[in-house]
Design an enzyme around this catalytic site. Structure first.
Site, PDB file in Angstrom:
ATOM      1  N   GLY A 239     -10.611   8.202   7.341  1.00  0.00           N
ATOM      2  CA  GLY A 239     -11.740   9.040   7.706  1.00  0.00           C
ATOM      3  C   GLY A 239     -12.926   8.332   8.308  1.00  0.00           C
TER       4      GLY A 239
ATOM      5  N   GLY B 108      -7.404   9.462  10.390  1.00  0.00           N
ATOM      6  CA  GLY B 108      -7.567   9.529  11.834  1.00  0.00           C
ATOM      7  C   GLY B 108      -8.580  10.538  12.324  1.00  0.00           C
TER       8      GLY B 108
ATOM      9  N   LYS C 127       0.862  -1.182   0.000  1.00  0.00           N
ATOM     10  CA  LYS C 127       0.000   0.000   0.000  1.00  0.00           C
ATOM     11  C   LYS C 127       0.897   1.230   0.000  1.00  0.00           C
ATOM     12  CE  LYS C 127      -3.081   2.810   2.643  1.00  0.00           C
ATOM     13  NZ  LYS C 127      -3.245   3.300   4.024  1.00  0.00           N
TER      14      LYS C 127
END
Length: 274
Positions: free
Chosen positions: A203, A176, A115
């Site tokens: 989010g 966060g 990622k």
């Protein structure tokens, strides 16, 4: 992902509703992180409760073998049970992100699914699109399968897909923040145009956020803070598992059309009393 826009039929059991990222196929559409838990025991319990198959790990912050003197996360989150998804959290330029991915590949015995996230600043943790594009090209050319954290810009998403990224991961809101999905329209545009999986990354604050993401047609949702920062992380992990499942089922079922005016549920003719 564009080929998910049609509704399911009764002959398509949800248990067979898998999705493919690069060369790997998964059943669980909930992806989870490993940070912010109070200890390894809680980490393992929450991830187990989530029923996630993909677990993402911040290579620059988490020991997966770099330091023999510290607890190794892989003793709790076994690669035999989970697909470990190394991420480049904490990287603010392409060069550092590329180096981090190569370290992860070495530590995980040639594992090439990563990622990619290249951040713009420490205050917003918003993606640096230019550096992300630069890193993605180098990594793809080097044989990595790149899932990429990006903004909610449909044009940027198309460019990343064209380069060869195997999944597009637009933020729902700031990392966060728990603010939920602040950009449903642009997320929908990305989903409609994409031919690779689209997963909301960042989010999500509670179960309804995850359900909404799936109802929009996302292929999955990645989260960490929403579970780890909950008062009861294990219970929240279970809630998120069910929310992702329910949202996906609602998407496949096809929601009723929205109308500006009321439509009675019962027939308007044949009353017993006139």
């Amino acid at each position: 992902m564009s080929d998910n826009t049609s509704t399911a039929t009764q002959s398509t059991p949800l248990l067979q509703d898998t999705f493919t990222v690069g060369s790997r196929t998964f059943s669980s559409r909930l992806l989870v992180g490993t940070g912010k838990y109070k200890d390894m025991t809680e980490t393992g319990a929450a991830i187990g409760a989530s029923a996630a198959e993909i677990v993402t790990v911040a290579i620059r912050r988490t020991n997966i073998g770099q330091n023999s003197n510290e607890p190794n996360l892989l003793d709790v989150i076994s690669p035999d049970k989970y697909t470990i998804l190394p991420n480049t959290a904490g990287c603010f330029d392409a060069e550092t992100a590329i180096r981090t991915c190569k370290l992860a590949r070495e530590l995980l015995g040639g594992h090439n699914l990563v990622k990619l996230e290249v951040l713009g600043d420490e205050k917003t943790l918003y993606p640096n699109v230019m550096e992300t594009l630069k890193a993605a090209k180098v990594l793809i050319d080097d044989g990595f399968e790149v899932m990429v954290y990006t903004s909610d810009d449909p044009i940027v998403a198309q460019e990343l897909e064209s380069m060869g990224c195997v999944a597009i991961m637009p933020l729902g809101s700031l990392i966060g923040s728990g603010l939920g999905l602040l950009n449903r329209h642009t997320l929908s545009l990305i989903i409609e145009n994409a031919k690779v999986p689209v997963l909301v990354d960042a989010g999500v604050g509670t179960a309804s956020d995850a359900a909404i993401a799936m109802e929009l047609g996302c292929d999955g949702v990645l989260m960490n803070s929403a579970i780890a920062n909950a008062q009861n992380p294990v219970m929240m992990a279970q809630a998120m598992k069910h929310a992702v499942w329910a949202g996906r089922q609602a998407f496949l079922a096809g929601r009723m059309p929205m109308r500006k005016m009321a439509t009675a549920s019962s027939p308007q003719t044949g009353y017993f009393f006139q």
